[in-house]
Design a protein around this motif. Structure first.
Motif, PDB file in Angstrom:
ATOM      1  N   GLY A 225     -53.242   3.713 108.269  1.00 46.59           N
ATOM      2  CA  GLY A 225     -52.591   2.450 108.616  1.00 46.59           C
ATOM      3  C   GLY A 225     -51.910   2.565 109.962  1.00 46.59           C
ATOM      4  O   GLY A 225     -51.250   3.571 110.242  1.00 46.59           O
ATOM      5  N   LEU A 226     -52.041   1.549 110.787  1.00 43.74           N
ATOM      6  CA  LEU A 226     -51.500   1.615 112.151  1.00 43.74           C
ATOM      7  C   LEU A 226     -49.993   1.823 112.171  1.00 43.74           C
ATOM      8  O   LEU A 226     -49.452   2.391 113.123  1.00 43.74           O
ATOM      9  CB  LEU A 226     -51.852   0.328 112.907  1.00 43.74           C
ATOM     10  CG  LEU A 226     -53.329   0.150 113.281  1.00 43.74           C
ATOM     11  CD1 LEU A 226     -53.548  -1.204 113.932  1.00 43.74           C
ATOM     12  CD2 LEU A 226     -53.790   1.264 114.203  1.00 43.74           C
ATOM     13  N   ILE A 227     -49.309   1.389 111.119  1.00 44.64           N
ATOM     14  CA  ILE A 227     -47.854   1.511 111.095  1.00 44.64           C
ATOM     15  C   ILE A 227     -47.415   2.975 111.106  1.00 44.64           C
ATOM     16  O   ILE A 227     -46.340   3.310 111.608  1.00 44.64           O
ATOM     17  CB  ILE A 227     -47.268   0.775 109.872  1.00 44.64           C
ATOM     18  CG1 ILE A 227     -45.774   0.523 110.072  1.00 44.64           C
ATOM     19  CG2 ILE A 227     -47.542   1.534 108.571  1.00 44.64           C
ATOM     20  CD1 ILE A 227     -45.181  -0.434 109.059  1.00 44.64           C
ATOM     21  N   TRP A 228     -48.271   3.872 110.562  1.00 40.55           N
ATOM     22  CA  TRP A 228     -47.932   5.287 110.514  1.00 40.55           C
ATOM     23  C   TRP A 228     -48.104   5.965 111.870  1.00 40.55           C
ATOM     24  O   TRP A 228     -47.731   7.134 112.033  1.00 40.55           O
ATOM     25  CB  TRP A 228     -48.780   6.001 109.464  1.00 40.55           C
ATOM     26  CG  TRP A 228     -48.486   5.549 108.078  1.00 40.55           C
ATOM     27  CD1 TRP A 228     -49.270   4.766 107.281  1.00 40.55           C
ATOM     28  CD2 TRP A 228     -47.305   5.822 107.326  1.00 40.55           C
ATOM     29  NE1 TRP A 228     -48.645   4.539 106.075  1.00 40.55           N
ATOM     30  CE2 TRP A 228     -47.436   5.173 106.074  1.00 40.55           C
ATOM     31  CE3 TRP A 228     -46.141   6.554 107.583  1.00 40.55           C
ATOM     32  CZ2 TRP A 228     -46.454   5.241 105.091  1.00 40.55           C
ATOM     33  CZ3 TRP A 228     -45.164   6.613 106.602  1.00 40.55           C
ATOM     34  CH2 TRP A 228     -45.325   5.966 105.375  1.00 40.55           C
ATOM     35  N   VAL A 229     -48.660   5.254 112.826  1.00 46.37           N
ATOM     36  CA  VAL A 229     -48.746   5.765 114.195  1.00 46.37           C
ATOM     37  C   VAL A 229     -47.810   4.993 115.109  1.00 46.37           C
ATOM     38  O   VAL A 229     -47.074   5.577 115.905  1.00 46.37           O
ATOM     39  CB  VAL A 229     -50.192   5.668 114.724  1.00 46.37           C
ATOM     40  CG1 VAL A 229     -50.262   6.064 116.191  1.00 46.37           C
ATOM     41  CG2 VAL A 229     -51.113   6.554 113.911  1.00 46.37           C
ATOM     42  N   LEU A 230     -47.836   3.668 114.980  1.00 49.45           N
ATOM     43  CA  LEU A 230     -47.059   2.826 115.890  1.00 49.45           C
ATOM     44  C   LEU A 230     -45.561   3.091 115.771  1.00 49.45           C
ATOM     45  O   LEU A 230     -44.866   3.226 116.792  1.00 49.45           O
ATOM     46  CB  LEU A 230     -47.372   1.351 115.600  1.00 49.45           C
ATOM     47  CG  LEU A 230     -46.663   0.314 116.471  1.00 49.45           C
ATOM     48  CD1 LEU A 230     -46.878   0.612 117.941  1.00 49.45           C
ATOM     49  CD2 LEU A 230     -47.150  -1.081 116.125  1.00 49.45           C
ATOM     50  N   VAL A 231     -45.046   3.178 114.553  1.00 48.89           N
ATOM     51  CA  VAL A 231     -43.608   3.393 114.373  1.00 48.89           C
ATOM     52  C   VAL A 231     -43.166   4.771 114.873  1.00 48.89           C
ATOM     53  O   VAL A 231     -42.221   4.870 115.675  1.00 48.89           O
ATOM     54  CB  VAL A 231     -43.203   3.167 112.900  1.00 48.89           C
ATOM     55  CG1 VAL A 231     -41.775   3.643 112.650  1.00 48.89           C
ATOM     56  CG2 VAL A 231     -43.327   1.689 112.542  1.00 48.89           C
ATOM     57  N   PRO A 232     -43.808   5.883 114.450  1.00 48.91           N
ATOM     58  CA  PRO A 232     -43.370   7.201 114.951  1.00 48.91           C
ATOM     59  C   PRO A 232     -43.513   7.361 116.460  1.00 48.91           C
ATOM     60  O   PRO A 232     -42.615   7.896 117.113  1.00 48.91           O
ATOM     61  CB  PRO A 232     -44.288   8.183 114.208  1.00 48.91           C
ATOM     62  CG  PRO A 232     -44.744   7.454 113.006  1.00 48.91           C
ATOM     63  CD  PRO A 232     -44.848   6.028 113.417  1.00 48.91           C
ATOM     64  N   VAL A 233     -44.642   6.894 117.020  1.00 50.32           N
ATOM     65  CA  VAL A 233     -44.831   7.010 118.473  1.00 50.32           C
ATOM     66  C   VAL A 233     -43.760   6.212 119.206  1.00 50.32           C
ATOM     67  O   VAL A 233     -43.175   6.690 120.189  1.00 50.32           O
ATOM     68  CB  VAL A 233     -46.244   6.519 118.865  1.00 50.32           C
ATOM     69  CG1 VAL A 233     -46.358   6.344 120.381  1.00 50.32           C
ATOM     70  CG2 VAL A 233     -47.300   7.508 118.382  1.00 50.32           C
TER      71      VAL A 233
END
Length: 463
Positions: A225-233
């Motif tokens: 899910g994109l949220i698992w990349v967008l939020v941490p980055v």
């Protein structure tokens, strides 16, 4: 990178004193051949390098009236916003674009680190070593990225006749590729350069561990899910920017000797900003399925899909307030003479609570990825890994913390959030032979009947 290479190449040249020493050793001393000693394989003591240029000539000319401190601040700010805009475009383009860019960034980071090793250890005369390093990078990517693709899209890949052998025998092919590289390395060994060659062999594998393995975790996060990349980055970016801003304007107390410009004021200010930013960004992204649905292959559509039933992590849940907080709210209600029922629960997305954990790691532990990179650069007396991005250095200078953060997100998601995905389980079953699929069906039917689950579902008319 050309300036870095020129500087490091300068270090590898013997000095006049070294030449005089060698001449002295040749007179009145027992000569030592290269094959008798490996001292010539050790890296020479680095000299202080000339800092690589951090901006283009055009920017330097446009900002010439500013002091060096403010010039660097403006250049860094301009290219920071350019990178943020580029990242936003990638998110818009979707998961496939993110995977491809992750792969490109990984190659560039590998190039920056491995080039330093080549130059410091004077590897110009080593046969095949540069080729072998890139071969090991290819073999590692074949294994790691192959594992991800097979795990998520095995059914789709297996339907292609030319890909079927690679899916079925992926691990054996990966092992064979690595073994071929190992044999090639042994065959390339030269008697007078054993120490240098084994040192660079280790250098290559540590680089693969730091770069390829971490980028593999990023790809796994993207597919979940994109949220698992967008939020941490975004948390790492926010922490980096706000720590820089707080340190620039309020910094007085040094934080760590490895990075003299880092201050406690910047560290604390960046941490609070990151926590608040993480909560706000998470709440906004949770309103859209595009960011929370994993990537999967939809057999009905015959294409990749991001449609899903939301996981419980992305659905609003009720949480009971701690008794201490309930007592405090009751006290406030009495003091304000407000009449009404006391609220003992709060409704919010579980991911909001997880985002606090992620932001704490990004603020407290994440910077140590940068400190680790600073220690590495200080060990070799270089300012940056390269001069690819004006005001920032090389690609590795920007992704040192991101790689550490990606590994944490992968471990956190796998340990506390991830549950067996029925769709992935079905995909694995469909990869079996037809008679094996039927066997799985009959076994599952028997187990469900014994537990009374299948009978209940049949009675309710849902089967």
């Amino acid at each position: 990178m050309a300036n870095l290479a020129a500087d490091l190449r300068h270090r590898s040249l013997p000095s006049k004193s070294d030449s005089a020493t060698e001449q002295g050793n040749s007179v009145g001393a027992v000569p030592v051949s290269a094959s008798d000693s490996d001292e010539d394989d050790l890296p020479v003591k680095p000299s202080k390098p000339t800092p690589p240029p951090q901006s283009s000539d055009g920017l330097d000319e446009a900002l010439k009236d500013f002091s060096p401190r403010w010039r660097n601040w403006l250049i860094r700010g301009i290219f920071t916003w350019l990178m943020i805009f580029s990242f936003a475009v990638l998110i818009y383009l979707g998961p496939l674009a993110l995977v491809l860019v992750t792969f490109a960034i990984q190659i560039k980071c590998f190039h920056e680190i491995i080039t330093i090793g080549y130059i410091v250890y004077r590897s110009y005369d080593l046969p095949w070593f540069r080729t072998l390093s890139w071969y090991f990078l290819f073999a590692s990517n074949f294994f790691f990225f192959g594992e991800s693709m097979i795990g998520y899209f095995g059914v789709l890949l297996q339907r292609q006749d030319f890909l079927w052998p690679f899916v079925t025998y992926h691990r054996f092919i990966s092992f064979s590729m690595y073994t071929a590289g190992l044999v090639g390395f042994v065959c390339s060994l030269v008697k007078k350069h054993y120490l240098k060659q084994f040192t660079l062999f280790g250098w290559t594998h540590v680089t693969l561990l730091l770069v390829v393995a971490q980028s593999h975790f990023i790809v796994q996060n993207v597919l979940e899910g994109l949220i698992w990349v967008l939020v941490p980055v975004s948390m790492i970016i926010c922490n980096d920017i706000m720590a820089y801003m707080f340190g620039f304007f309020f910094g007085r107390t040094p934080l760590i000797k490895l990075s003299p410009k880092k201050t406690w004021e910047g560290f604390i200010g960046g941490a609070f900003s990151t926590i608040l930013f993480g909560i706000l960004l998470s709440y906004v992204l949770l309103q859209y399925d595009y960011f929370v649905c994993p990537v999967s292959y939809d057999e009905t559509k015959g294409a990749l899909s991001m449609d899903c039933q939301r996981s419980h992590v992305f659905l609003i849940s009720d949480y009971t307030l701690p008794e201490t907080l309930q007592g405090l709210l009751k006290l406030l209600r009495i003091s304000s003479n407000t009449v009404g029922s006391q609220k003992t629960t709060i409704s919010l997305y579980p991911f909001i609570l997880h985002s606090i954990s992620l932001s704490l790691f990004a603020s407290v532990i994440g910077p140590f990825g940068g400190f680790f990179a600073s220690g590495f650069k200080r060990a070799f007396k270089i300012k940056d890994f390269a001069d690819t991005i004006p005001g920032h250095g090389g690609i590795m200078d920007r992704f040192d913390c991101q790689f550490l953060m990606a590994t944490f997100v992968h471990a956190y998601h796998f340990s506390f959030i991830r549950v067996p995905n029925p769709q992935n389980i079905v995909q694995n079953v469909l990869m079996l032979k037809p008679e094996q699929q039927l066997q799985v069906f009959l076994m599952l039917q028997e187990k469900l009947l014994k537990r009374g689950i299948l009978e209940n579902v049949t009675t309710s008319g849902n089967l």
